[in-house]
Design a protein around this motif. Structure first.
Motif, PDB file in Angstrom:
ATOM      1  N   ALA A 127       4.385 -34.985  20.155  1.00  0.00           N
ATOM      2  CA  ALA A 127       5.624 -35.760  20.245  1.00  0.00           C
ATOM      3  C   ALA A 127       6.820 -34.874  20.575  1.00  0.00           C
ATOM      4  CB  ALA A 127       5.864 -36.505  18.929  1.00  0.00           C
ATOM      5  N   ALA A 128       6.785 -33.641  20.098  1.00  0.00           N
ATOM      6  CA  ALA A 128       7.923 -32.734  20.289  1.00  0.00           C
ATOM      7  C   ALA A 128       7.851 -31.953  21.594  1.00  0.00           C
ATOM      8  CB  ALA A 128       8.004 -31.758  19.124  1.00  0.00           C
ATOM      9  N   ARG A 129       6.667 -31.810  22.169  1.00  0.00           N
ATOM     10  CA  ARG A 129       6.500 -30.921  23.324  1.00  0.00           C
ATOM     11  C   ARG A 129       7.467 -31.217  24.481  1.00  0.00           C
ATOM     12  NH1 ARG A 129       2.578 -27.420  25.274  1.00  0.00           N
ATOM     13  NH2 ARG A 129       1.048 -27.998  23.700  1.00  0.00           N
ATOM     14  N   PRO A 130       7.651 -32.476  24.912  1.00  0.00           N
ATOM     15  CA  PRO A 130       8.569 -32.706  26.042  1.00  0.00           C
ATOM     16  C   PRO A 130       9.996 -32.229  25.755  1.00  0.00           C
ATOM     17  CG  PRO A 130       7.233 -34.662  25.626  1.00  0.00           C
ATOM     18  CD  PRO A 130       7.006 -33.745  24.480  1.00  0.00           C
ATOM     19  N   VAL A 131      10.443 -32.393  24.523  1.00  0.00           N
ATOM     20  CA  VAL A 131      11.786 -31.943  24.148  1.00  0.00           C
ATOM     21  C   VAL A 131      11.845 -30.419  24.137  1.00  0.00           C
ATOM     22  CG1 VAL A 131      13.529 -31.935  22.325  1.00  0.00           C
ATOM     23  CG2 VAL A 131      12.281 -34.043  22.838  1.00  0.00           C
ATOM     24  N   TYR A 132      10.815 -29.787  23.586  1.00  0.00           N
ATOM     25  CA  TYR A 132      10.769 -28.325  23.565  1.00  0.00           C
ATOM     26  C   TYR A 132      10.779 -27.756  24.985  1.00  0.00           C
ATOM     27  CZ  TYR A 132       9.463 -28.382  18.589  1.00  0.00           C
ATOM     28  OH  TYR A 132       9.436 -28.536  17.232  1.00  0.00           O
ATOM     29  N   GLU A 133       9.988 -28.350  25.867  1.00  0.00           N
ATOM     30  CA  GLU A 133       9.906 -27.846  27.239  1.00  0.00           C
ATOM     31  C   GLU A 133      11.253 -27.967  27.947  1.00  0.00           C
ATOM     32  OE1 GLU A 133       5.174 -28.608  28.245  1.00  0.00           O
ATOM     33  OE2 GLU A 133       6.650 -30.162  28.724  1.00  0.00           O
ATOM     34  N   ARG A 134      11.913 -29.088  27.754  1.00  0.00           N
ATOM     35  CA  ARG A 134      13.219 -29.288  28.388  1.00  0.00           C
ATOM     36  C   ARG A 134      14.257 -28.321  27.820  1.00  0.00           C
ATOM     37  NH1 ARG A 134      13.377 -34.217  27.481  1.00  0.00           N
ATOM     38  NH2 ARG A 134      14.877 -34.380  25.773  1.00  0.00           N
ATOM     39  N   PHE A 135      14.254 -28.135  26.513  1.00  0.00           N
ATOM     40  CA  PHE A 135      15.201 -27.220  25.868  1.00  0.00           C
ATOM     41  C   PHE A 135      14.982 -25.792  26.368  1.00  0.00           C
ATOM     42  CE2 PHE A 135      16.262 -24.076  22.730  1.00  0.00           C
ATOM     43  CZ  PHE A 135      17.524 -24.460  22.268  1.00  0.00           C
ATOM     44  N   LEU A 136      13.737 -25.349  26.390  1.00  0.00           N
ATOM     45  CA  LEU A 136      13.449 -23.978  26.799  1.00  0.00           C
ATOM     46  C   LEU A 136      13.773 -23.742  28.273  1.00  0.00           C
ATOM     47  CD1 LEU A 136      10.120 -23.496  24.825  1.00  0.00           C
ATOM     48  CD2 LEU A 136      12.285 -22.312  24.394  1.00  0.00           C
ATOM     49  N   ALA A 137      13.516 -24.724  29.105  1.00  0.00           N
ATOM     50  CA  ALA A 137      13.871 -24.596  30.520  1.00  0.00           C
ATOM     51  C   ALA A 137      15.373 -24.395  30.684  1.00  0.00           C
ATOM     52  CB  ALA A 137      13.404 -25.824  31.293  1.00  0.00           C
ATOM     53  N   ALA A 138      16.156 -25.094  29.864  1.00  0.00           N
ATOM     54  CA  ALA A 138      17.611 -24.946  29.907  1.00  0.00           C
ATOM     55  C   ALA A 138      18.049 -23.565  29.423  1.00  0.00           C
ATOM     56  CB  ALA A 138      18.269 -26.026  29.060  1.00  0.00           C
ATOM     57  N   HIS A 139      17.159 -22.875  28.718  1.00  0.00           N
ATOM     58  CA  HIS A 139      17.446 -21.528  28.231  1.00  0.00           C
ATOM     59  C   HIS A 139      16.629 -20.475  28.991  1.00  0.00           C
ATOM     60  CE1 HIS A 139      19.278 -23.828  24.997  1.00  0.00           C
ATOM     61  NE2 HIS A 139      19.877 -22.726  24.604  1.00  0.00           N
ATOM     62  N   GLY A 140      16.276 -20.800  30.236  1.00  0.00           N
ATOM     63  CA  GLY A 140      15.674 -19.823  31.126  1.00  0.00           C
ATOM     64  C   GLY A 140      14.279 -19.378  30.748  1.00  0.00           C
ATOM     65  N   GLN A 141      13.487 -20.286  30.186  1.00  0.00           N
ATOM     66  CA  GLN A 141      12.120 -19.913  29.809  1.00  0.00           C
ATOM     67  C   GLN A 141      11.208 -21.123  29.790  1.00  0.00           C
ATOM     68  OE1 GLN A 141      12.623 -18.444  25.458  1.00  0.00           O
ATOM     69  NE2 GLN A 141      14.659 -18.778  26.316  1.00  0.00           N
ATOM     70  N   LYS A 142       9.914 -20.851  29.589  1.00  0.00           N
ATOM     71  CA  LYS A 142       8.935 -21.927  29.575  1.00  0.00           C
ATOM     72  C   LYS A 142       8.084 -21.806  28.323  1.00  0.00           C
ATOM     73  CE  LYS A 142       5.000 -21.492  31.908  1.00  0.00           C
ATOM     74  NZ  LYS A 142       4.671 -22.678  32.585  1.00  0.00           N
ATOM     75  N   LEU A 143       7.673 -22.951  27.829  1.00  0.00           N
ATOM     76  CA  LEU A 143       6.777 -22.997  26.688  1.00  0.00           C
ATOM     77  C   LEU A 143       5.384 -22.572  27.136  1.00  0.00           C
ATOM     78  CD1 LEU A 143       6.150 -23.844  23.735  1.00  0.00           C
ATOM     79  CD2 LEU A 143       5.734 -26.148  24.607  1.00  0.00           C
ATOM     80  N   LEU A 144       4.808 -21.590  26.463  1.00  0.00           N
ATOM     81  CA  LEU A 144       3.447 -21.154  26.767  1.00  0.00           C
ATOM     82  C   LEU A 144       2.434 -21.938  25.937  1.00  0.00           C
ATOM     83  CD1 LEU A 144       3.970 -17.268  26.916  1.00  0.00           C
ATOM     84  CD2 LEU A 144       3.520 -18.806  28.856  1.00  0.00           C
ATOM     85  N   TYR A 145       2.529 -21.813  24.621  1.00  0.00           N
ATOM     86  CA  TYR A 145       1.575 -22.488  23.743  1.00  0.00           C
ATOM     87  C   TYR A 145       2.165 -22.587  22.336  1.00  0.00           C
ATOM     88  CZ  TYR A 145       0.526 -17.692  22.232  1.00  0.00           C
ATOM     89  OH  TYR A 145       0.635 -16.408  21.752  1.00  0.00           O
ATOM     90  N   THR A 146       1.531 -23.374  21.505  1.00  0.00           N
ATOM     91  CA  THR A 146       1.938 -23.504  20.102  1.00  0.00           C
ATOM     92  C   THR A 146       0.804 -23.022  19.199  1.00  0.00           C
ATOM     93  OG1 THR A 146       1.100 -25.775  19.953  1.00  0.00           O
ATOM     94  CG2 THR A 146       3.412 -25.498  20.616  1.00  0.00           C
ATOM     95  N   THR A 147       1.173 -22.575  18.027  1.00  0.00           N
ATOM     96  CA  THR A 147       0.214 -22.141  17.014  1.00  0.00           C
ATOM     97  C   THR A 147       0.507 -22.864  15.705  1.00  0.00           C
ATOM     98  OG1 THR A 147      -0.198 -19.931  17.929  1.00  0.00           O
ATOM     99  CG2 THR A 147      -0.477 -20.194  15.551  1.00  0.00           C
ATOM    100  N   PRO A 148      -0.483 -23.511  15.103  1.00  0.00           N
ATOM    101  CA  PRO A 148      -0.254 -24.144  13.801  1.00  0.00           C
ATOM    102  C   PRO A 148      -0.392 -23.136  12.663  1.00  0.00           C
ATOM    103  CG  PRO A 148      -2.503 -24.556  14.506  1.00  0.00           C
ATOM    104  CD  PRO A 148      -1.856 -23.745  15.605  1.00  0.00           C
ATOM    105  N   TRP A 149       0.395 -23.328  11.624  1.00  0.00           N
ATOM    106  CA  TRP A 149       0.236 -22.586  10.379  1.00  0.00           C
ATOM    107  C   TRP A 149      -0.510 -23.468   9.375  1.00  0.00           C
ATOM    108  CZ3 TRP A 149       1.866 -17.623   9.071  1.00  0.00           C
ATOM    109  CH2 TRP A 149       2.729 -16.982   9.986  1.00  0.00           C
ATOM    110  N   PRO A 150      -1.253 -22.877   8.456  1.00  0.00           N
ATOM    111  CA  PRO A 150      -1.806 -23.669   7.352  1.00  0.00           C
ATOM    112  C   PRO A 150      -0.663 -24.256   6.511  1.00  0.00           C
ATOM    113  CG  PRO A 150      -2.863 -21.513   7.480  1.00  0.00           C
ATOM    114  CD  PRO A 150      -1.676 -21.466   8.388  1.00  0.00           C
TER     115      PRO A 150
END
Length: 335
Positions: free
Chosen positions: A130-153
């Motif tokens: 649910a959050a990925r599209p927002v994260y991708e747009r935010f990071l693009a605006a900050h000159g970068q791209k989302l690579l991957y996510t890691t879950p914590w226990p």
């Protein structure tokens, strides 16, 4: 006469071949692109394993054209809260950051750390989607791209003694990992400090802090059991770490190498979420081996006090994040 010159010609041809091969090897070596990637967590932690996995995948899929130079334990001087800015300024080419740490400056990343919103791997995955599209747009605006996510226990409470009563909870001087968890623990009556993991260890050693909100994974990596021998499984949240890459560094690669990075990121994300399936029991075994008592039966008054303290966190986060926050929650609820 031709018969006399033939060996020389053969030797010359052989020498020319060797020189050409050496030149090709030199050109190939010079053509390899080295990118710096860092995290504040140990190599043995889930984010650390993600960074190592990504580096190996990039090397394989780019056939050695890209080398990821990895670093751990905040050795580059950057904590999670600094990572978006560091990658944007290309102080490093790529980084893994704990989303809760990023949320102190950029609240949109705080959704995975909201208390009791996603307390299972399935829910954490749905919230990530649910959050990925927002994260991708935010990071693009900050000159970068989302690579991957890691879950914590799931996050629990490390402490010097058992937490059997609300009074035990209120006696804690606890390290928390974002503004929301600091506010929640403060409302529950504890003395809470929002500090990075790297900064928490010396405060534990000095006695200034006597408890830590973290997963068994982060604690196992940092050997919290040297100071804290109880872990209470309150299942506060299953937060994420976010790996991101500078867009200029990415765009400087040719099409084949960009594809290699994309494929490596996808493979790393799949491996990290699969790895989590067995990670919880692995962490528990490691903690018990090092003398940690794990309490999975949280007394009802303690759980109720925490949930009551957390009751306003979702609304407060949504007020900070506006339409983007609402979009994430709407997509999450629709799953």
């Amino acid at each position: 006469m031709p018969a006399l010159t033939r060996p020389s010609a053969v030797r010359f041809s052989h020498l020319a071949g060797l020189l050409a091969a050496a030149l090709l090897a030199t050109v190939s070596a010079q053509a390899a692109t080295t990118l710096q990637m860092t995290t504040e967590y140990p190599a043995s932690s889930m984010p650390g394993l993600g960074v190592s996995t990504f580096a190996a995948q990039v090397k394989e899929k780019s056939h050695g054209n890209i080398v990821i130079d990895t670093s751990f334990d905040a050795s580059k001087g950057y904590k999670s809260a600094d990572m978006v800015d560091a990658v944007q300024a290309r102080k490093v080419d790529a980084a893994d950051a704990f989303a809760g740490g990023l949320a102190n400056k950029y609240p949109i990343f705080g959704v995975s750390s909201l208390p009791f919103l996603a307390d299972s791997l399935g829910k954490a995955r749905a919230l990530r989607n649910a959050a990925r599209p927002v994260y991708e747009r935010f990071l693009a605006a900050h000159g970068q791209k989302l690579l991957y996510t890691t879950p914590w226990p799931p996050s629990g409470i490390w402490s010097k003694g058992p937490i059997k009563t609300v009074a035990d909870l209120q006696a804690l001087s606890i390290r928390t990992y974002d503004d929301v968890s600091q506010a929640t623990m403060t409302r529950a009556g504890a003395k809470a400090s929002n500090i990075s993991f790297a900064d928490a260890m010396p405060r534990l050693a000095s006695g200034e802090v006597n408890a830590v909100l973290s997963s068994g994974d982060g604690g196992a990596g940092r050997k919290l059991w040297q100071y804290l021998t109880y872990f209470t499984e309150v299942n506060y949240a299953m937060p994420l770490s976010i790996a991101t890459m500078n867009l200029d560094a990415y765009r400087a690669l040719d099409a084949k190498d960009r594809k290699a990075v994309d494929e490596a990121a996808a493979a790393t994300e799949a491996e990290q979420w699969k790895r989590m399936e067995g990670r919880l029991e692995e962490n528990r075994a490691n903690m018990r081996k090092n003398g940690v008592t794990i309490d999975s039966r949280v007394p009802a008054p303690v759980q109720e006090a925490l949930r009551k303290a957390a009751s306003g966190a979702l609304a407060e986060w949504q007020a900070k994040t506006g339409a983007d926050g609402k979009a994430i929650l709407d997509r999450y609820k629709a799953k």
